[in-house]
Design an enzyme around this catalytic site. Structure first.
Site, PDB file in Angstrom:
ATOM      1  N   SER A  25       0.837  -1.215   0.000  1.00 32.87           N
ATOM      2  CA  SER A  25       0.000   0.000   0.000  1.00 32.87           C
ATOM      3  C   SER A  25       0.873   1.266   0.000  1.00 32.87           C
ATOM      4  O   SER A  25       0.499   2.278  -0.610  1.00 32.87           O
ATOM      5  CB  SER A  25      -0.985  -0.001   1.174  1.00 32.87           C
ATOM      6  OG  SER A  25      -0.331   0.189   2.395  1.00 32.87           O
ATOM      7  N   ASN A  26       2.020   1.236   0.652  1.00 31.43           N
ATOM      8  CA  ASN A  26       2.923   2.398   0.566  1.00 31.43           C
ATOM      9  C   ASN A  26       3.486   2.542  -0.847  1.00 31.43           C
ATOM     10  O   ASN A  26       3.615   3.653  -1.358  1.00 31.43           O
ATOM     11  CB  ASN A  26       4.055   2.267   1.590  1.00 31.43           C
ATOM     12  CG  ASN A  26       3.615   2.729   2.957  1.00 31.43           C
ATOM     13  OD1 ASN A  26       3.390   3.930   3.172  1.00 31.43           O
ATOM     14  ND2 ASN A  26       3.461   1.798   3.890  1.00 31.43           N
ATOM     15  N   ARG A  78      23.192 -14.290   1.753  1.00 32.69           N
ATOM     16  CA  ARG A  78      22.607 -12.947   1.622  1.00 32.69           C
ATOM     17  C   ARG A  78      23.350 -12.117   0.595  1.00 32.69           C
ATOM     18  O   ARG A  78      22.776 -11.257  -0.066  1.00 32.69           O
ATOM     19  CB  ARG A  78      22.625 -12.228   2.988  1.00 32.69           C
ATOM     20  CG  ARG A  78      21.650 -12.839   3.978  1.00 32.69           C
ATOM     21  CD  ARG A  78      21.935 -12.343   5.381  1.00 32.69           C
ATOM     22  NE  ARG A  78      21.437 -11.012   5.616  1.00 32.69           N
ATOM     23  CZ  ARG A  78      21.793 -10.256   6.652  1.00 32.69           C
ATOM     24  NH1 ARG A  78      22.698 -10.692   7.513  1.00 32.69           N
ATOM     25  NH2 ARG A  78      21.279  -9.064   6.816  1.00 32.69           N
ATOM     26  N   HIS A 122       8.995   3.142   8.484  1.00 31.78           N
ATOM     27  CA  HIS A 122       8.861   2.291   9.668  1.00 31.78           C
ATOM     28  C   HIS A 122       7.625   2.731  10.446  1.00 31.78           C
ATOM     29  O   HIS A 122       7.421   3.934  10.677  1.00 31.78           O
ATOM     30  CB  HIS A 122      10.115   2.421  10.547  1.00 31.78           C
ATOM     31  CG  HIS A 122      10.066   1.534  11.750  1.00 31.78           C
ATOM     32  ND1 HIS A 122      10.266   0.168  11.666  1.00 31.78           N
ATOM     33  CD2 HIS A 122       9.793   1.792  13.046  1.00 31.78           C
ATOM     34  CE1 HIS A 122      10.135  -0.360  12.875  1.00 31.78           C
ATOM     35  NE2 HIS A 122       9.854   0.607  13.726  1.00 31.78           N
ATOM     36  N   ALA A 154      20.553   3.054   7.370  1.00 27.76           N
ATOM     37  CA  ALA A 154      21.949   2.918   7.807  1.00 27.76           C
ATOM     38  C   ALA A 154      22.155   1.438   8.140  1.00 27.76           C
ATOM     39  O   ALA A 154      21.184   0.704   8.295  1.00 27.76           O
ATOM     40  CB  ALA A 154      22.206   3.806   9.018  1.00 27.76           C
ATOM     41  N   ASP A 158      16.751   0.008  11.450  1.00 28.62           N
ATOM     42  CA  ASP A 158      15.839   1.076  11.861  1.00 28.62           C
ATOM     43  C   ASP A 158      16.569   2.255  12.517  1.00 28.62           C
ATOM     44  O   ASP A 158      16.057   2.898  13.436  1.00 28.62           O
ATOM     45  CB  ASP A 158      14.729   0.541  12.790  1.00 28.62           C
ATOM     46  CG  ASP A 158      13.834  -0.467  12.068  1.00 28.62           C
ATOM     47  OD1 ASP A 158      13.710  -0.364  10.837  1.00 28.62           O
ATOM     48  OD2 ASP A 158      13.277  -1.350  12.737  1.00 28.62           O
ATOM     49  N   GLU A 187       1.304   7.120   6.931  1.00 29.86           N
ATOM     50  CA  GLU A 187       2.424   6.583   6.135  1.00 29.86           C
ATOM     51  C   GLU A 187       2.248   6.963   4.672  1.00 29.86           C
ATOM     52  O   GLU A 187       3.202   7.354   3.987  1.00 29.86           O
ATOM     53  CB  GLU A 187       2.482   5.056   6.254  1.00 29.86           C
ATOM     54  CG  GLU A 187       2.902   4.545   7.619  1.00 29.86           C
ATOM     55  CD  GLU A 187       3.107   3.032   7.626  1.00 29.86           C
ATOM     56  OE1 GLU A 187       3.693   2.490   6.667  1.00 29.86           O
ATOM     57  OE2 GLU A 187       2.681   2.381   8.603  1.00 29.86           O
TER      58      GLU A 187
HETATM   59  C1  GAR Z   1       3.872  -0.698   6.635  1.00 34.96           C
HETATM   60  O1  GAR Z   1       3.135  -0.387   7.782  1.00 34.96           O
HETATM   61  C2  GAR Z   1       5.334  -0.390   6.845  1.00 34.96           C
HETATM   62  O2  GAR Z   1       5.561   0.744   7.634  1.00 34.96           O
HETATM   63  C3  GAR Z   1       5.789  -1.636   7.558  1.00 34.96           C
HETATM   64  O3  GAR Z   1       5.134  -2.701   6.923  1.00 34.96           O
HETATM   65  C4  GAR Z   1       3.898  -2.211   6.396  1.00 34.96           C
HETATM   66  C5  GAR Z   1       3.861  -2.558   4.939  1.00 34.96           C
HETATM   67  O4  GAR Z   1       2.610  -2.252   4.408  1.00 34.96           O
HETATM   68  N1  GAR Z   1       7.211  -1.784   7.494  1.00 34.96           N
HETATM   69  C6  GAR Z   1       7.932  -2.384   8.414  1.00 34.96           C
HETATM   70  O5  GAR Z   1       7.453  -2.880   9.408  1.00 34.96           O
HETATM   71  C7  GAR Z   1       9.409  -2.410   8.131  1.00 34.96           C
HETATM   72  N2  GAR Z   1      10.131  -2.904   9.257  1.00 34.96           N
HETATM   73  P1  GAR Z   1       2.439  -2.049   2.856  1.00 34.96           P
HETATM   74  O6  GAR Z   1       3.047  -3.294   2.192  1.00 34.96           O
HETATM   75  O7  GAR Z   1       0.943  -1.995   2.647  1.00 34.96           O
HETATM   76  O8  GAR Z   1       3.141  -0.795   2.465  1.00 34.96           O
END
Ligand code: GAR
Length: 206
Positions: A25-26, A78, A122, A154, A158, A187
């Site tokens: 969604s972001n 990795r 985050h 970094a 986080d 967000e």
């Molecule tokens: C979001 O809330 C983002 O901030 C979080 O995962 C979600 C993803 O949602 N990210 C983390 O937790 C990173 N550590 P999305 O796939 O709908 O954007």
């Protein structure tokens, strides 16, 4: 630089990749913002480390190139996983990378290579609640204010300098889901704002 940009005396739009692991969604909020031609960034690639990430379908439907780089294929290597990501980014001449719900930790090799050009969102007011399950932990801690942070990445998880934060109130009776939904709304506002600042060169990593 395309003819339109030259005529307008503008800088070319920055070529951006978004890395996702799930819903996206972001990512969708960034794609929406970039539909405006005056937005300084163009989303040219979406990469997922999971084949079942719903965001891949959203990106394809928006006409954006997608690539799957399944971390499972690389086992514990990795370095090989990140070299594959790096190769895809180079193939698409990417200038800025946005992590958007990308749930793999990146090594210093990758993070340092993209220093100042690698953003993450985050779901907490960093430095509070690094890591996972931020909404559950915020409720358990009894904080009155929660929120989201867009920051430069970094090597330490986080951490990295903040670009934008947005706060939301914690309401009586909130559940992790209701709080998560309130945070997600902000967000979707701050990630496009933060990418704009970086793409315009108005903010840089400390
Ligand atoms: C979001 O809330 C983002 O901030 C979080 O995962 C979600 C993803 O949602 N990210 C983390 O937790 C990173 N550590 P999305 O796939 O709908 O954007």
């Amino acid at each position: 630089m395309n003819a339109q940009a030259i005529l307008a005396g503008n800088h070319p739009r920055k070529r951006v990749a978004i890395l996702i692991s799930g819903r996206g969604s972001n990512m969708a909020a960034l794609i929406e913002a970039a539909k405006d031609e005056s937005y300084p960034a163009d989303i040219v690639l979406v990469m997922s480390n999971r084949p079942d990430a719903a965001g891949l379908l959203t990106a394809s439907a928006a006409g954006i190139a997608t690539v799957l780089i399944d971390h499972m294929v690389f086992g514990r290597d990795r370095g090989a996983f990140e070299r594959a990501i790096q190769a895809a980014l180079e193939a698409h001449r990417i200038e800025i990378v946005c992590l958007a719900g990308f749930m793999r930790l990146l090594t210093p090799w990758f993070v340092n290579r993209w220093s100042g050009r690698l953003l993450n969102i985050h779901p907490a007011l960093l430095p509070a609640f690094k890591g996972l399950h931020t909404h559950e932990r915020a409720l358990a801690a009894g904080v009155k204010t929660h929120g989201a942070t867009v920051h430069f990445v970094a090597p330490e998880m986080d951490s990295g300098s903040t670009i934008i934060q947005a706060q939301v109130p914690v309401m009586p009776g909130d559940l992790p889901e209701t709080l998560a939904a309130r945070v997600l709304e902000v967000e979707h506002k701050i990630y496009p704002q933060a990418l704009r600042l970086v793409a315009e060169g108005r903010v840089g990593a400390a």
